[in-house]
Write a protein that holds these residues in place. Sequence first.
Motif, PDB file in Angstrom:
ATOM      1  N   THR A 241      10.279   6.259   4.341  1.00  0.00           N
ATOM      2  CA  THR A 241      10.492   6.285   2.895  1.00  0.00           C
ATOM      3  C   THR A 241      11.226   7.573   2.542  1.00  0.00           C
ATOM      4  OG1 THR A 241       8.447   7.474   2.352  1.00  0.00           O
ATOM      5  CG2 THR A 241       8.321   5.064   2.517  1.00  0.00           C
ATOM      6  N   ASN A 242      11.866   7.584   1.383  1.00  0.00           N
ATOM      7  CA  ASN A 242      12.547   8.781   0.880  1.00  0.00           C
ATOM      8  C   ASN A 242      11.662   9.553  -0.091  1.00  0.00           C
ATOM      9  OD1 ASN A 242      14.648   7.589   2.257  1.00  0.00           O
ATOM     10  ND2 ASN A 242      16.157   7.969   0.679  1.00  0.00           N
ATOM     11  N   TYR A 243      10.384   9.223  -0.129  1.00  0.00           N
ATOM     12  CA  TYR A 243       9.495   9.778  -1.146  1.00  0.00           C
ATOM     13  C   TYR A 243       8.057   9.669  -0.659  1.00  0.00           C
ATOM     14  CZ  TYR A 243       8.765   4.844  -1.699  1.00  0.00           C
ATOM     15  OH  TYR A 243       8.484   3.534  -1.411  1.00  0.00           O
ATOM     16  N   THR A 244       7.181  10.390  -1.341  1.00  0.00           N
ATOM     17  CA  THR A 244       5.734  10.258  -1.134  1.00  0.00           C
ATOM     18  C   THR A 244       5.061  10.367  -2.492  1.00  0.00           C
ATOM     19  OG1 THR A 244       5.857  11.302   1.049  1.00  0.00           O
ATOM     20  CG2 THR A 244       3.710  11.194   0.030  1.00  0.00           C
ATOM     21  N   TRP A 245       4.141   9.449  -2.780  1.00  0.00           N
ATOM     22  CA  TRP A 245       3.402   9.508  -4.038  1.00  0.00           C
ATOM     23  C   TRP A 245       2.359  10.616  -3.959  1.00  0.00           C
ATOM     24  CZ3 TRP A 245       5.810   6.715  -7.476  1.00  0.00           C
ATOM     25  CH2 TRP A 245       6.424   5.523  -7.122  1.00  0.00           C
TER      26      TRP A 245
ATOM     27  N   GLU B 220       0.841  -1.193   0.000  1.00  0.00           N
ATOM     28  CA  GLU B 220       0.000   0.000   0.000  1.00  0.00           C
ATOM     29  C   GLU B 220       0.874   1.240   0.000  1.00  0.00           C
ATOM     30  OE1 GLU B 220      -3.538   2.130   2.630  1.00  0.00           O
ATOM     31  OE2 GLU B 220      -2.805   0.134   3.157  1.00  0.00           O
ATOM     32  N   ALA B 221       0.708   2.104  -0.978  1.00  0.00           N
ATOM     33  CA  ALA B 221       1.585   3.253  -1.155  1.00  0.00           C
ATOM     34  C   ALA B 221       1.266   4.371  -0.165  1.00  0.00           C
ATOM     35  CB  ALA B 221       1.468   3.766  -2.587  1.00  0.00           C
ATOM     36  N   VAL B 222       2.293   5.141   0.194  1.00  0.00           N
ATOM     37  CA  VAL B 222       2.138   6.328   1.032  1.00  0.00           C
ATOM     38  C   VAL B 222       1.852   7.495   0.100  1.00  0.00           C
ATOM     39  CG1 VAL B 222       3.256   7.860   2.692  1.00  0.00           C
ATOM     40  CG2 VAL B 222       3.752   5.406   2.715  1.00  0.00           C
ATOM     41  N   VAL B 223       0.684   8.116   0.249  1.00  0.00           N
ATOM     42  CA  VAL B 223       0.255   9.134  -0.712  1.00  0.00           C
ATOM     43  C   VAL B 223      -0.091  10.447  -0.029  1.00  0.00           C
ATOM     44  CG1 VAL B 223      -0.640   7.386  -2.296  1.00  0.00           C
ATOM     45  CG2 VAL B 223      -2.174   8.427  -0.633  1.00  0.00           C
TER      46      VAL B 223
END
Length: 386
Positions: free
Chosen positions: A357-361, A335-338
Amino acid sequence: MALSLLSYDVTDLCLGKPPLRCLSASSSSVSDAIAALKSSEDPFLSVWDCNHDHDDVAECECLGKISMTDVICHLSKDEVHTLSALNSPVSVLLPPTRALVLHVQPSCSLVEAIDLIIQGAHNLIVPIQTKTNTKKRQQNDNVSHTTTTHSNGQRFCWITQEDIVRFLLGCIAAFSPLPSMSISDLGIINSSHAILAVDHNSSASAVVAAISRALADQTSVAVVDNEGDDSMMYLIGEISPMTLTCCDETAAAAVATLSAGYLMEYLDSVNPPESLVQEVRDRLESKGQMGLLSLLDSLSLSSSPTSGYSSDEESPARSFGRSMSISTRMARKAEAVVCNPKSSLMAVMIQAITHRTNYTWVIDKDGCFVGMVTFVDILKVFRKFL
């Protein structure tokens, strides 16, 4: 206060960080790396080239970092013979460029460190200055697969993108009004056309290539569905290299055979459905990848308990692809972090740090895939402010 940030150096970010566990590039194999990763609390290990003819710190150089994801991608390639791959030198797991890991002096300033990260460095290697008894440290290091002390008595730690972002978050008041501005207004959203995305029906070969690139970029692979309209993409989930770091080498079998959608299902459970495991076996046989099939069978058999488990309890023999030390790590889910384009910079920073995470969708109000915001994008904003 903003001006005072210019006086900080990397040693301010090193406080409390453990020394790096190191593998020798000249004497370690892929099998050694697997054993070391399984016994480590850190999902990444550093690989070193050391010339011990001189007691000079400069003679010990970090060549890069490796994780279980590197192992899995290496084993899952079609042209790789599993047994020979396990006996290969650990250097085959290293990325082609050494600029991802850079040595810096303790006097390196915070601003210089940010510049190096923006220019492409993943980790900054910093020598640890300590008066702890060297001989005792070396004796303790010898009991494990890896060492934390080099023969000249030197220890090192490393600074990551997350370390710097965490530090800046602690000083966030100095950057007002920046933290409250939206990521859209700041213009730091990477377009969906410029990031890694695969259709949920994508083949295994496409997935392997995408995972390798995501690992090199310190991002992730978006799994999307366009529902027949190429102009619109919907984010279903992700295949994260950090999820794979919590697996063992048997996950290579799933990566080498399953589509992106099925791989997400496989990785999202400690115990994948038996039907999916059988699908992996059938595809390995049809593709003639008997080495991976033997690896899958041998590890599941070696972890099978002889007693002490009831039929209702979780059996290690059924835990395909998951590391036995998974309880000590943060296992990412598919499940993506958005966030959305109107999310504030501070909210996105907290969200990414919370989920490691080093990113966020980024998705819009209709659920359409917009793009991604990375730590590097965020650091660029702070760097301009400084």
